[in-house]
Structures are given as structure tokens and as C-alpha cells.
Design an enzyme around this catalytic site. Sequence first.
Site, PDB file in Angstrom:
ATOM      1  N   LYS A 171       0.846  -1.187   0.000  1.00 31.45           N
ATOM      2  CA  LYS A 171       0.000   0.000   0.000  1.00 31.45           C
ATOM      3  C   LYS A 171       0.886   1.243   0.000  1.00 31.45           C
ATOM      4  CE  LYS A 171      -3.802   2.031   2.695  1.00 31.45           C
ATOM      5  NZ  LYS A 171      -4.557   1.920   3.969  1.00 31.45           N
ATOM      6  N   SER A 247      -9.291   0.537   3.650  1.00 32.07           N
ATOM      7  CA  SER A 247      -8.728   1.431   2.643  1.00 32.07           C
ATOM      8  C   SER A 247      -7.643   0.786   1.796  1.00 32.07           C
ATOM      9  CB  SER A 247      -8.134   2.664   3.344  1.00 32.07           C
ATOM     10  OG  SER A 247      -7.111   2.270   4.239  1.00 32.07           O
ATOM     11  N   SER A 271      -9.135  -2.194   7.551  1.00 31.16           N
ATOM     12  CA  SER A 271      -8.644  -1.754   6.245  1.00 31.16           C
ATOM     13  C   SER A 271      -7.786  -2.779   5.515  1.00 31.16           C
ATOM     14  CB  SER A 271      -7.848  -0.449   6.390  1.00 31.16           C
ATOM     15  OG  SER A 271      -8.680   0.586   6.841  1.00 31.16           O
TER      16      SER A 271
END
Length: 598
Positions: A171, A247, A271
Site C-alpha cells: 500500500k 482502505s 482496512s
Amino acid sequence: MAAKSMTLILTVAIFVSVFLALANGISDMWKLPEVLSRRQAGWQQVASGKRQANLAKIPPDWILEPQLLEDGRSRLSIAGDYIEDLLDDKSRYITDMDVPELVARMKDGTLTAVEVVTAFCKRAAYAHQLSNLLLEIRFDEAIERARELDDYFREHKRLVGPLHGIPLTLKDQFHIKGLDTSMGFIGWLGTFEGEMGTGKERNIESELVREFNALGAVPIGKAPETNNNILGYAFNPYNRNLSTGGSSGGEGAMLALRGSAFGVGTDIGGSVSMPASFQGIFSIKPSAGRISFKDTANTGEGQQVMPTVVGIMGHSVDALRMIFKSLLSLEPWLHDPYTLPIPWRPEKEYNARSELGSKPAFGFLTNDGVLTPHPPISRAMEIVKEALANKGHQLIKWDWPHHRETLEIHSLIARGDGCPDVYEAVKLSGEPFVPEITNLFPNGKPRAPLPLPEYEQIVSRMKTYRQRYLDYWTSTAKRTGDRPVEALISPVTPYAGVLPGKFYPSTYSSSVNVLDYASVVIPVTFADKEIDVVSPNFRALSDEDRANMEGYDPEKYHGAPAAVQLVGRRLDEERLLSLAQLVVEALNNYKSKSNEER
């Protein structure tokens, strides 16, 4: 005169910027307007430039034909057969392997690191073109690193480390030298976390990245937040009506398309777990302090009572265990004061022989009393229940009545400051708020932060909640007749994926972070429009629960993965992973018998 002076100033600024860019070897000239002034260039122009710069990093022979792209982007699903049919046989063969097998094949010389890294880079390039899943690309650097690993292997006849040659994506919160770290904020491009002139721009490496390099793993790119103004919305590759979850949604989608062998995300409220669930992959969200977060970009950095943690996504429990154990072997606490000095503890793993032959009992939570799971998730839970019952495991109904309390605790701790840093990051470029965060800024401004005494009261409430929950967990020994349940099985969220804009906060995920428990996501099945329909006997728990169920559409959800999570107590990751493997084996046995009966 004023206009001439301004022109002269801009000319000099451009000359100086060009000179500095060349002197520092910066070839991405699209960044020049952003370096001069993000506001001058306009956020759309900067975002477009970033997308074009990414495409330029893909080798020409990996660029998909326009007709293929159009076809792929029009399909409901691009996972599995669709993306595999685009690949050559060798790339397909390599990228279908899991981490342990890849390491074994490189160790015995059957495969080289260059072959493995190249195959995954190629597949990642296809995944990115079909779904916009990479904010940062480093294919050339990754293949060059793979050559170094092969040279080392030829010379020393051994691997560099336990993750030698394994390609991963992360990420875009983790700093890798030579790459931007933007977290999807346009105003962060070309900067160090929004600041210019620090000398840190593209020159910092997160501790976790350093560890992966030492282990022999090879980062090939960085994935975005689920929705951002650079790449747009990340849709679920299994069903593109649905979100990837947030996310770490871009990372989840890249893993679902097998563009990397494993991935790394961050989690403060599900997330990592949600994207893993929505994309049919495995994940582990550990308790805080087991994996280093040092030198990682984040918002709300000063909030440490319920901190963001690093989570790992992969294609099996074996892969998660191998990666987690490898990271701990480097003793990260010697480099990061916030990583706990807890090495891998094999004695914590569940072992039937050492447990006197007893089968572990599990807690079983079908409904948190807030949001009723959608039919595919309820069916996944029933499959797990039957699979474990067939193996003789005891399942204890989880009667904890206070799940809703975690929603308020979580929100007030995670967002109690009003999120001013998020607001400032967005305003740097003038980009609009993406819909997922507009609720944080009523009237377009951050909320007033909680006064410190109120914040301390919430923290105290969280501590009390943790004690009450632990007491309840311990009390299950009275129902098992032996010892407390070893782990809790529950939904990850009430949904198998979520329609954009139809997300409701869920205690199934928020409670895990409030408690600082560990969680492993286990994929179970896929939504089926013929089977997974709302029962005529459904009675909503509340207006919110009714709205949640009304958002479920069997046609729109068809084909979406459905998963469960196994929740373990704080800092009990070794035991949890071993128990997760028991659940997977029970599921495999159950599915095998079901297929035989057909």
C-alpha cells in the site's frame, strides 16, 4: 512592470528547478509544474501526468491493445480465467504458485529470481492497465534486483533469505527510495508527505521495506487507497459492480489478480481485513507492535492508543505464516522502539498432541445485533460451522451484547482530532474530497477536536471495554467444560463486497481494532444469486439494519467472494495462524465430501 517581474521570477524559478532536477537525476519531468506549485498546475493536470508517467514505466511489449482494454473494462469479472488467458504459459505457471512453492523452486534451481519477478511484473502490468491498481511502478528496478539475487545464488549456492526473489506490492504508505509516497493525495506527489525541500523526497525507506529487502523479497510497486483522485475508484475484480473495500482496496485487488505473490496494507478499522474478504484472499491483521510501522506515512500519526497496524495479504495461511515468521526473525525491535521484542513463538502454536488430543473450541458469532449479515455471508458462516462440526470441534454461541459500543469508541479515538492533517493534505492541490471522506468534513471544514478530558474519558472507556470483553471470553470455559474458546469465528463485515456509497460502519471489523486483537481472514465461497436471497422471515433489528439489507441485490452481488474471520486474543498471532490452518483443512475436507456427494 509587475507582470514583467512575475514573468522574470517564473523564468528563473523554472531554470533553477530544471537544473536541480537534472542534477538530482530526476527524469519525471511531468513533476516540474507540481514542484513549482501544485496549485498553478491544477490537480487534474498533475494527476494525469502521474498516470502517464506510470504507463511509461511499463515495457512496450506488455502494453495491452486498445481492443483488449476495452473488452476487459467492460466485463463484470476479470479475475481468474480472464487475466490468465492474457498471459503466456510460463508467466501463468509461475504466478499461479504460492510463496512457499516459489521459494522452494528457486532454492532447487528450477526457477530463477528473474523468471519469477518478471512473470509477476508482467501480470501486475496487465492488472494495472485493466483496473488502475498501481500508484508507483518499479518493474525495472525489481528485475535488476532479481539479477543480483540470482548472481548471489550462483556464487554462494544458497538463498539470500527466506523470501528470496518473492515479488510483493505494498500500500502506498510505505516509503521506497526512488518512488513517491502520496497515499493518493495529489498534493503529496513530488514531496515528502506534503513538504518540499526537506531532502527526504524519494529518499526515505520504511523499516518494513528494509526488512523485506534483507529477507530477499522484491517490491515491484505500490497500490492506492480504494478511491483517490489520481487513479479513480478501485472496483472489485470478481464483480465490478462492487468496491474493493477500504482502505487497502487497491492492494487487495492486486492480490486477487495475482499481480504479486503477497501484499502489505495498513489497518485501523478493518482496512486489511475488509479488502481481503471482498477479494477472496487470506490476510492477517496482528495486534499493534508485532510488525514495524517505523518511517511509514500516515494520517493521525500522534494517535497511539489505537494505532494503525501493518497487515499481510496472501494466498494461503502457510504464506502468511512464512512471511510473518520471516519478519520477526530480523528482530525489528532493535530498529524500532515501538515494535515489541517478541520473536516467533512456536510453543504458542496449537498442536493437538501437546494439547492432550483435545480439539479446540471456537466462539461463533452469527449476528452482532447491529447489522445482519447479507445472505452470502450467512451461508459462508454456515459452511464453516458444518465443516468444523464434522471434525468434532465445539462451537460456542457468542452472546456478547455490547458490540455497538465499539462503533462510538472507534470513531472518537480514530477521528477525535477532527482529521486536520487529511484536510490539509487534500487542500494542498485543491483536489475535491472523495465521497468516502466527505462525512469527516461537515460544511467543508474539519470538526473541532475533542477536548483532552473528553478524549481521555473515551480512552478510559476503551480500556474498560477491553477488560469486560476479556472477562466474557474467559467465562466461556464454563460452557466448553474445559478451557476458554481458542478463537472466535465471525463475519468480517455484513457484506460480500459493497456497492459504492452503500457502506455502513461495522462492528465486526471495528471491534477487532478497539480490542487490539489479531484477525485472520479465510475465504469460503462466492455469492450465488440463485441461493443467496433474503429470507421472507427476515426482521430488521433497526432502520439502519433494514437499509443495509435493502442494499443487497442478489443479481448485483453474484460472484462476489464471501469470507469469515478468525479472531484471536491480543498478541496471540502464532496460535491464531495455526488455528486458521485447522479451519482451512476442515473447509477443504467439507468441500471435497460435498463434491463427492454430487
